[in-house]
Design an enzyme around this catalytic site. Structure first.
Site, short mmCIF file in Angstrom:
data_model
loop_
_atom_site.label_atom_id
_atom_site.label_comp_id
_atom_site.label_asym_id
_atom_site.label_seq_id
_atom_site.Cartn_x
_atom_site.Cartn_y
_atom_site.Cartn_z
N HIS A 70 0.85 -1.21 0.00
CA HIS A 70 0.00 0.00 0.00
C HIS A 70 0.88 1.25 0.00
O HIS A 70 0.70 2.16 -0.81
CB HIS A 70 -0.93 0.00 1.22
CG HIS A 70 -1.46 1.35 1.60
ND1 HIS A 70 -2.46 1.99 0.89
CD2 HIS A 70 -1.14 2.20 2.61
CE1 HIS A 70 -2.71 3.16 1.44
NE2 HIS A 70 -1.92 3.32 2.50
N ASP A 99 7.72 22.91 -25.24
CA ASP A 99 7.62 21.53 -24.74
C ASP A 99 8.67 21.37 -23.66
O ASP A 99 9.32 22.33 -23.26
CB ASP A 99 7.87 20.52 -25.89
CG ASP A 99 7.22 19.16 -25.57
OD1 ASP A 99 7.46 18.64 -24.47
OD2 ASP A 99 6.46 18.66 -26.41
N TRP A 135 7.31 -0.42 4.20
CA TRP A 135 7.90 0.27 3.03
C TRP A 135 9.32 0.72 3.32
O TRP A 135 10.09 1.00 2.43
CB TRP A 135 7.03 1.45 2.60
CG TRP A 135 7.23 2.71 3.37
CD1 TRP A 135 6.77 2.97 4.63
CD2 TRP A 135 7.94 3.89 2.95
NE1 TRP A 135 7.14 4.24 5.01
CE2 TRP A 135 7.86 4.82 4.00
CE3 TRP A 135 8.61 4.24 1.78
CZ2 TRP A 135 8.44 6.09 3.94
CZ3 TRP A 135 9.20 5.51 1.72
CH2 TRP A 135 9.11 6.41 2.79
N SER A 162 13.31 6.30 -13.48
CA SER A 162 12.28 7.16 -14.06
C SER A 162 12.28 8.53 -13.38
O SER A 162 12.24 9.56 -14.06
CB SER A 162 10.93 6.48 -13.91
OG SER A 162 9.89 7.40 -14.07
N SER A 163 12.35 8.54 -12.06
CA SER A 163 12.33 9.82 -11.34
C SER A 163 13.55 10.66 -11.65
O SER A 163 13.45 11.89 -11.79
CB SER A 163 12.30 9.59 -9.83
OG SER A 163 11.09 9.07 -9.45
N HIS A 246 13.69 11.14 4.23
CA HIS A 246 13.16 12.41 4.69
C HIS A 246 12.99 13.42 3.57
O HIS A 246 11.91 13.99 3.42
CB HIS A 246 13.89 12.99 5.90
CG HIS A 246 13.00 14.00 6.54
ND1 HIS A 246 11.95 13.64 7.33
CD2 HIS A 246 12.88 15.32 6.33
CE1 HIS A 246 11.24 14.72 7.61
NE2 HIS A 246 11.78 15.75 7.04
N GLU A 248 12.41 12.68 0.70
CA GLU A 248 11.28 12.12 -0.05
C GLU A 248 9.94 12.71 0.41
O GLU A 248 9.08 13.01 -0.42
CB GLU A 248 11.27 10.59 0.10
CG GLU A 248 10.05 9.89 -0.44
CD GLU A 248 9.91 9.95 -1.96
OE1 GLU A 248 10.94 10.18 -2.63
OE2 GLU A 248 8.80 9.77 -2.45
N TYR A 250 9.37 15.58 1.50
CA TYR A 250 9.23 16.93 0.94
C TYR A 250 9.04 16.88 -0.57
O TYR A 250 8.40 17.75 -1.15
CB TYR A 250 10.40 17.81 1.36
CG TYR A 250 10.31 18.09 2.83
CD1 TYR A 250 9.36 19.00 3.31
CD2 TYR A 250 11.06 17.38 3.75
CE1 TYR A 250 9.19 19.20 4.66
CE2 TYR A 250 10.90 17.58 5.11
CZ TYR A 250 9.96 18.49 5.56
OH TYR A 250 9.79 18.67 6.90
N SER A 261 0.01 27.75 -3.79
CA SER A 261 0.46 29.14 -3.98
C SER A 261 -0.02 29.72 -5.30
O SER A 261 0.02 30.94 -5.49
CB SER A 261 1.99 29.21 -3.91
OG SER A 261 2.44 28.61 -2.73
N HIS A 295 15.65 11.74 12.85
CA HIS A 295 14.50 11.88 13.75
C HIS A 295 13.50 10.74 13.54
O HIS A 295 12.56 10.61 14.29
CB HIS A 295 13.83 13.26 13.61
CG HIS A 295 13.15 13.52 12.32
ND1 HIS A 295 13.10 14.75 11.74
CD2 HIS A 295 12.48 12.71 11.48
CE1 HIS A 295 12.43 14.69 10.61
NE2 HIS A 295 12.04 13.45 10.43
N HIS A 296 13.73 9.94 12.50
CA HIS A 296 12.90 8.74 12.34
C HIS A 296 13.46 7.58 13.16
O HIS A 296 12.89 6.50 13.15
CB HIS A 296 12.85 8.31 10.87
CG HIS A 296 12.23 9.34 9.98
ND1 HIS A 296 10.88 9.36 9.71
CD2 HIS A 296 12.75 10.40 9.31
CE1 HIS A 296 10.61 10.38 8.90
NE2 HIS A 296 11.72 11.03 8.66
N THR A 321 8.31 26.35 7.38
CA THR A 321 6.98 25.82 7.09
C THR A 321 5.92 26.77 7.63
O THR A 321 4.91 27.04 6.96
CB THR A 321 6.80 24.44 7.72
OG1 THR A 321 7.98 23.67 7.46
CG2 THR A 321 5.61 23.72 7.14
N LYS A 324 5.39 29.69 5.38
CA LYS A 324 4.52 29.40 4.23
C LYS A 324 3.05 29.52 4.61
O LYS A 324 2.26 30.16 3.93
CB LYS A 324 4.81 27.99 3.71
CG LYS A 324 6.07 27.94 2.89
CD LYS A 324 6.19 26.60 2.21
CE LYS A 324 7.09 26.67 1.01
NZ LYS A 324 6.49 27.22 -0.17
N ARG A 443 1.84 0.72 15.55
CA ARG A 443 1.44 0.64 14.15
C ARG A 443 1.81 -0.75 13.61
O ARG A 443 2.50 -1.51 14.26
CB ARG A 443 2.11 1.74 13.35
CG ARG A 443 3.61 1.62 13.29
CD ARG A 443 4.26 2.86 12.72
NE ARG A 443 4.17 2.88 11.27
CZ ARG A 443 5.04 3.52 10.48
NH1 ARG A 443 6.06 4.19 11.01
NH2 ARG A 443 4.90 3.52 9.18
#
Ligand SMILES: [Cu+2]
Lengths: 518, 377
Positions: A70, A99, A135, A162-163, A246, A248, A250, A261, A295-296, A321, A324, A443
């Site tokens: 998932h 293009d 994941w 690809s990315s 991390h 990722e 963002y 915006s 921090h993870h 943040t 913003k 979890r």
């Protein structure tokens, strides 16, 4: 322009061989939507199993495969491609380019996705089943899995390539193909956030590719990078993973910030407040995202200096943040607002993302994070950020630009119905999870103690509502593609920017001669 | 214009702030909505820190969105509001960069203080080594020479919805971790196979148990009682089924418990020295199998195709005894099959191997005595 550039094949070969940024954008968006459905169905399996205590539908091993796949499908198959689709469609039109800079590369980066996704889905059906290590793929657990894990590693590589190609293309386009007069500090914010996101991708994806390659060689070729018994280090993987992981998050949310915006000023009929501070805040977030990864992992037993450094650095992210969010609110302030569906989604994005943001700040504080870590509090937090930020941001974008893409206005009534049902659904799903988490529910468990029963039941009702509401969205988009009131070029009264100067629907080729930006 | 706007924001914040201060306290009172009642000094400190930050973020959140919703209400086109045209103010930007920064510093200071306290394991009075296994915990009392495993004791039938679920469903184990109150206890953590995390919410301690690593943490429990927790790091199939139960007792009761454990160890050693009958081995073997092997190899020995091999008809479980004993005692590196020689007594190993060879549909016919196991150690 040569004759060839105007040649427009039809049928299957149009889509297979296309180098047109709009066609490729459309394919990305359709692909992302299909993956979203698959990922959502998996989440319903998870929620159905968690509807009440006890094991009812699936066995724990399959449950773990569902949570793992998932997440992988949603992150790599849905959200990232969806934003790349938006980038493809909109960036050339917003900067006045004909293009993307590298159209053939563009075709290739899209067509890597379907085989990669297929591989991941097939992994669920091989002996031993799909990846079941979460994941995050932490070893040694991920070393134990069957060949489904190898399929996943290969998938990650293909999606990664690809990315990377997509990012190179986006950077090349933005840096080289802006219309005369559009200097960097005049670019629309969506373009800015994507430029920064593309750099994040370039810097982080190869690191992830390295990590999974090490996993693969540990699994099959006798290396022991992550095996303590052989002198390796299982925690090393976590450091590498989160050095990618991390940034990722963002990557998933910065383009949504860009969308917001664009949309808020349009419907507030007032220019974006603090444009340059928005750009700097985005850059600051991007920079900080590379120095907060651990921090993870507060509970792995880092030295005190490490725990403190990562705590302080993480807290700092709250500053840009916050800037913003304040800027968005200030843009609305004293505006002349109307509330068409894109605006509703934009406001909701600011609201729900900020909920995820404040729980993020709580999670940053190491001593209390020991309590929150790996509980449903974290699950609530990141779904508020990713669903509340990225996914609602995507809906905002689709409603905002759909008339430009199709030439038709969508039905406001159905759009609003979709909005409200989605909002009720996701909040009913994720809000109670804060409480179960605080009360102690870990979890990634298929079954739970009795005191968590009520909130889990709510979550399950919410999830079904949220997912089935998307049928309405599908219907709306379908209907708008097929027909509807003709959209004007500008579409929205307050819309500004180059994309609103071309006809609706946007013709196959736009800006073959560059516009002049004053 | 800017000053009136700031004034309005200020009064809204004050109004909402006072109202919301009460919320976390209320929430605590009735439902399972918030942290479980703290049972140590550190846990209380963590709880207070949590409540403090929760209040701060709620106030900020409400303040910001009060402004937004006010604007949504007042500055709409349908009410005839005309758009202003301001779009920049360095002063405002600087203010809302600096104020959050100050708030952050005010959060960082107490957090740092608590963190330093949690980290200080010096001056501990006893040490317990915790080892995570798929899917159980081993507790070793390093000062008392006691060691045992602790596994889920919720009956399978409750999990499969064939029986009514008990009060402590999924939070009960066969052997409690018994600890004295009022003593500073140091834990050292590691794991045997994959990463686990040992977490008891009321003690506010959670740390990963990682193969090849030794992590440390400590606690000092105030009151006798039962404190329940769970594994908090995904560790495979039965991650949700490896709870933790701490039983805190007075020093006196703890001493009694220690001597009881010593007696048990003596009788277990006696079991390993005697010669067993086949019936006794099969009976004991079934018990051991259900506790230690069934999670992977299945209740009937069918395993999980692709992940865990079947025992029924297995070449190893019906082949030479030596290979079978070797597999069970030493496990197989790189797979979930762990070495059981450190986990089970000679008698239990002999019993479970006998059971696998003669039960679960296998008919090897031979029996294994504890002495044979001892010889292989
Ligand atoms: Cu575990």
């Amino acid at each position: 322009m040569s004759e060839a550039a105007h040649h427009r094949p039809t049928g299957l070969s149009r889509w297979l061989f296309t180098t047109n940024h709009k066609d490729i954008g459309t394919m990305y968006l359709i692909f992302a939507f299909m993956m979203a459905i698959i990922g959502a169905l998996m989440s319903l399996v998870i929620r159905a199993e968690l509807f009440e205590p006890g094991l009812q539908l699936v066995d724990p091993n399959f449950f773990n495969q569902m949570t793992t796949v998932h997440a992988l499908v949603m992150v790599f198959g849905f959200i990232m491609p969806a934003f790349v689709g938006l980038a493809n469609w909109m960036i050339p039109m917003m900067i006045g380019a004909p293009d993307m800079a590298l159209p053939r590369l563009n075709n290739w980066s899209f067509w890597l996705l379907p085989p990669a996704a297929t591989l991941l889905i097939i992994s669920l059906f091989v002996p031993g089943g799909g990846p079941a290590a979460g994941w995050t793929l932490y070893p040694p657990l991920s070393i134990q899995g069957g060949m489904g894990m190898d399929f996943t590693i290969l998938t990650v590589h293909m999606l990664g390539i690809s990315s990377i190609l997509g990012s190179i293309n986006i950077i090349a386009t933005i840096l080289n193909m802006r219309a005369p007069g559009m200097n960097l500090m005049k670019m629309p914010l969506f373009v800015w956030t994507w430029l920064i996101t593309a750099f994040l991708l370039l810097a982080s994806i190869p690191v992830f590719a390295g990590a999974v390659t090490m996993l693969l060689t540990d699994r099959h070729f006798g290396t022991q990078f992550f095996d303590a018994a052989g002198g390796g280090d299982p925690v090393l993987f976590q450091h590498i993973f989160w050095f990618f992981g991390h940034p990722e998050v963002y990557i998933l949310v910065l383009p949504a910030f860009g969308v917001i915006s664009q949309v808020i000023p349009t419907f507030a009929r007032k220019p974006l407040f603090g444009y340059s501070s928005m750009v700097f805040a985005t850059a600051a977030i991007a920079f900080l995202s590379f120095i907060v990864w651990a921090h993870h992992m507060y509970t792995v037993g880092m030295p005190m200096a490490g725990e403190l450094f990562f705590m302080y650095a993480t807290m700092l992210i709250a500053v840009p943040t916050g800037v913003k969010v304040f800027n968005w609110v200030a843009t609305m302030w004293q505006g002349s607002m109307t509330f068409e569906t894109p605006m509703l989604f934009a406001i909701a994005t600011v609201f729900t993302f900020t909920m995820g943001g404040v729980t993020g700040l709580m999670l940053a504080l190491t001593p209390v994070d020991f309590q929150y870590h790996d509980t449903y509090f974290v699950v609530a937090h990141f779904h508020y950020v990713i669903v509340g930020g990225s996914v609602l941001g995507l809906f905002t974008a689709v409603y905002y630009w759909l008339p430009k893409w199709t030439g038709h206005m969508y039905s406001e009534g159905i759009g609003k119905l979709h909005f409200w049902l989605t909002m009720i659904g996701i909040n009913l799903t994720f809000f109670p999870q804060h409480f179960s988490g605080l009360a102690g529910m870990p979890r990634r468990i298929p079954d739970y103690a009795l005191q968590f029963a009520e909130f889990n039941m709510w979550s399950t009702y919410g999830a079904f509502l949220a997912v089935f509401s998307q049928l309405i969205f599908f219907y709306l988009v379908w209907k708008t593609v097929k027909g509807g009131t003709k959209a004007t070029d500008q579409v929205w009264e307050g819309a500004e920017g180059l994309e609103w100067t071309v006809p609706s629907p946007a013709p196959y080729h736009t800006f073959e001669t560059p516009p002049k930006v004053s | 214009m800017l000053t009136t706007c700031l004034k309005r924001i200020k009064s809204t914040i004050q109004f909402l702030g006072t109202g919301l201060m009460l919320l976390p306290g209320m929430v605590l009172a009735e439902y399972a909505l918030n942290f479980q009642a703290p049972a140590t000094e550190i846990a209380r400190e963590v709880f207070e820190l949590h409540s403090l930050i929760l209040k701060i973020v709620i106030v900020i959140f409400i303040a910001v969105f009060a402004v937004m919703f006010y604007s949504i209400f007042a500055h709409r086109k349908s009410r005839g509001h005309k758009a202003a045209n301001f779009h920049e103010s360095t002063t405002v930007e600087v203010i809302w960069t600096i104020i959050p920064f100050i708030i952050l510093v005010s959060m960082a200071i107490p957090s740092t203080a608590t963190l330093l306290k949690m980290d200080n394991t010096s001056g501990s009075e006893m040490t317990v080594k915790i080892v995570g296994y798929q899917w159980k915990w081993q507790y070793e009392y390093l000062d008392h020479d006691i060691s045992f495993f602790s596994t889920l004791s919720t009956p399978r039938a409750q999990i499969e919805n064939k029986e009514k679920k008990g009060e402590n469903y999924l939070l009960e184990v066969d052997n409690h971790l018994v600890l004295p109150v009022g003593k500073k206890i140091r834990f050292v953590l590691t794991a045997n196979d994959v990463i686990h995390a040992w977490w008891v919410p009321q003690l506010a301690i959670k740390k990963d148990a990682i193969p090849g690593y030794i992590n440390e943490m400590w606690t000092k429990i105030d009151e006798p009682g039962i404190y329940r927790g769970q594994c908090a790091e995904l560790c495979g199939k039965d991650h949700g089924f490896m709870p933790i139960v701490v039983e805190a007792v007075s020093q006196e009761d703890f001493n009694k418990w220690v001597s009881l454990q010593k007696d048990k160890a003596v009788s277990a050693a006696a079991d390993s020295n005697k010669v067993w009958t086949k019936t006794a081995l099969m009976k004991q073997g079934k018990k051991v199998y259900e506790k230690s092997c069934q999670a992977c190899h299945g209740a009937t020995g069918a395993g999980v195709p692709g992940a865990f091999p079947a025992i029924t008809g297995s070449k190893i479980a019906t082949g030479p005894v030596k290979d079978h004993l070797d597999m069970v005692m030493n496990g197989k590196a790189g797979t979930a099959m762990q070495a059981f020689k450190g986990q089970l007594s000679d008698a239990d190993l002999a019993a479970v191997v006998t059971f696998e060879r003669n039960g679960l549909g296998n008919k090897a016919g031979d029996i294994i005595q504890p002495s044979q196991v001892k010889a292989l150690r």
